[in-house]
Scaffold this motif. Structure first.
Motif, PDB file in Angstrom:
ATOM      1  N   TYR A  52       7.092  -2.375   4.670  1.00 33.01           N
ATOM      2  CA  TYR A  52       7.183  -3.688   4.023  1.00 33.01           C
ATOM      3  C   TYR A  52       6.880  -4.782   4.986  1.00 33.01           C
ATOM      4  O   TYR A  52       7.148  -4.739   6.120  1.00 33.01           O
ATOM      5  CB  TYR A  52       8.595  -3.905   3.452  1.00 33.01           C
ATOM      6  CG  TYR A  52       8.922  -2.912   2.371  1.00 33.01           C
ATOM      7  CD1 TYR A  52       8.556  -3.162   1.069  1.00 33.01           C
ATOM      8  CD2 TYR A  52       9.581  -1.731   2.656  1.00 33.01           C
ATOM      9  CE1 TYR A  52       8.845  -2.251   0.060  1.00 33.01           C
ATOM     10  CE2 TYR A  52       9.872  -0.811   1.662  1.00 33.01           C
ATOM     11  CZ  TYR A  52       9.501  -1.085   0.370  1.00 33.01           C
ATOM     12  OH  TYR A  52       9.786  -0.190  -0.611  1.00 33.01           O
ATOM     13  N   GLN A  99       5.569   3.893   3.195  1.00 33.60           N
ATOM     14  CA  GLN A  99       5.342   2.500   2.848  1.00 33.60           C
ATOM     15  C   GLN A  99       6.095   1.617   3.849  1.00 33.60           C
ATOM     16  O   GLN A  99       7.261   1.844   4.151  1.00 33.60           O
ATOM     17  CB  GLN A  99       5.846   2.208   1.447  1.00 33.60           C
ATOM     18  CG  GLN A  99       5.566   0.811   0.981  1.00 33.60           C
ATOM     19  CD  GLN A  99       5.960   0.587  -0.480  1.00 33.60           C
ATOM     20  OE1 GLN A  99       6.531   1.443  -1.120  1.00 33.60           O
ATOM     21  NE2 GLN A  99       5.650  -0.578  -0.988  1.00 33.60           N
ATOM     22  N   ALA A 133      -3.062  -1.196   2.105  1.00 33.64           N
ATOM     23  CA  ALA A 133      -3.520  -0.860   0.760  1.00 33.64           C
ATOM     24  C   ALA A 133      -2.702  -1.656  -0.252  1.00 33.64           C
ATOM     25  O   ALA A 133      -1.523  -1.899  -0.048  1.00 33.64           O
ATOM     26  CB  ALA A 133      -3.362   0.630   0.507  1.00 33.64           C
ATOM     27  N   GLY A 134      -3.329  -2.016  -1.346  1.00 36.54           N
ATOM     28  CA  GLY A 134      -2.656  -2.798  -2.374  1.00 36.54           C
ATOM     29  C   GLY A 134      -1.821  -1.973  -3.327  1.00 36.54           C
ATOM     30  O   GLY A 134      -0.997  -2.518  -4.061  1.00 36.54           O
ATOM     31  N   SER A 135      -2.021  -0.648  -3.324  1.00 33.60           N
ATOM     32  CA  SER A 135      -1.272   0.228  -4.226  1.00 33.60           C
ATOM     33  C   SER A 135      -1.253   1.643  -3.669  1.00 33.60           C
ATOM     34  O   SER A 135      -1.993   1.972  -2.738  1.00 33.60           O
ATOM     35  CB  SER A 135      -1.921   0.236  -5.614  1.00 33.60           C
ATOM     36  OG  SER A 135      -3.199   0.852  -5.540  1.00 33.60           O
ATOM     37  N   ARG A 136      -0.400   2.464  -4.268  1.00 33.33           N
ATOM     38  CA  ARG A 136      -0.333   3.872  -3.868  1.00 33.33           C
ATOM     39  C   ARG A 136      -1.676   4.553  -4.134  1.00 33.33           C
ATOM     40  O   ARG A 136      -2.149   5.351  -3.339  1.00 33.33           O
ATOM     41  CB  ARG A 136       0.789   4.574  -4.642  1.00 33.33           C
ATOM     42  CG  ARG A 136       0.960   6.027  -4.284  1.00 33.33           C
ATOM     43  CD  ARG A 136       2.152   6.630  -5.038  1.00 33.33           C
ATOM     44  NE  ARG A 136       2.486   7.949  -4.552  1.00 33.33           N
ATOM     45  CZ  ARG A 136       2.085   9.080  -5.132  1.00 33.33           C
ATOM     46  NH1 ARG A 136       1.353   9.037  -6.221  1.00 33.33           N
ATOM     47  NH2 ARG A 136       2.432  10.244  -4.617  1.00 33.33           N
ATOM     48  N   GLU A 137      -2.303   4.232  -5.260  1.00 30.75           N
ATOM     49  CA  GLU A 137      -3.577   4.832  -5.621  1.00 30.75           C
ATOM     50  C   GLU A 137      -4.668   4.482  -4.604  1.00 30.75           C
ATOM     51  O   GLU A 137      -5.482   5.325  -4.238  1.00 30.75           O
ATOM     52  CB  GLU A 137      -3.996   4.387  -7.030  1.00 30.75           C
ATOM     53  CG  GLU A 137      -3.132   4.951  -8.140  1.00 30.75           C
ATOM     54  CD  GLU A 137      -1.749   4.298  -8.232  1.00 30.75           C
ATOM     55  OE1 GLU A 137      -1.590   3.123  -7.811  1.00 30.75           O
ATOM     56  OE2 GLU A 137      -0.824   4.980  -8.704  1.00 30.75           O
ATOM     57  N   GLU A 138      -4.658   3.222  -4.136  1.00 31.57           N
ATOM     58  CA  GLU A 138      -5.632   2.819  -3.127  1.00 31.57           C
ATOM     59  C   GLU A 138      -5.387   3.558  -1.814  1.00 31.57           C
ATOM     60  O   GLU A 138      -6.334   3.989  -1.149  1.00 31.57           O
ATOM     61  CB  GLU A 138      -5.577   1.310  -2.891  1.00 31.57           C
ATOM     62  CG  GLU A 138      -6.629   0.825  -1.909  1.00 31.57           C
ATOM     63  CD  GLU A 138      -6.556  -0.662  -1.622  1.00 31.57           C
ATOM     64  OE1 GLU A 138      -7.389  -1.126  -0.820  1.00 31.57           O
ATOM     65  OE2 GLU A 138      -5.686  -1.360  -2.181  1.00 31.57           O
TER      66      GLU A 138
END
Length: 59
Positions: A59, A57, A31-36
């Protein structure tokens, strides 16, 4: 930590949670962001109904 119950989604911070039952399985998503990531989780919960998920997350 994400918890789905009765069609709702609860998001809490923290890596540790009290175990309430059996656990198992894993999924790795990109995912590109936490929201995604949260949106993908909402879609997942529509399939499995009630569940508890720990998000981390990588890395």
């Amino acid at each position: 930590m994400l918890k789905s119950a009765g069609g709702g989604l609860t998001v809490t911070d923290g890596p540790f949670a009290e175990a309430e039952g059996p656990s198992g399985g894993s999924a790795l998503i990109e995912a590109g962001s936490r929201e995604e990531a949260l949106e993908l989780s909402r879609r997942f919960f529509k399939i499995v109904n009630d569940a508890v998920v720990r998000m981390e997350q990588i890395y």
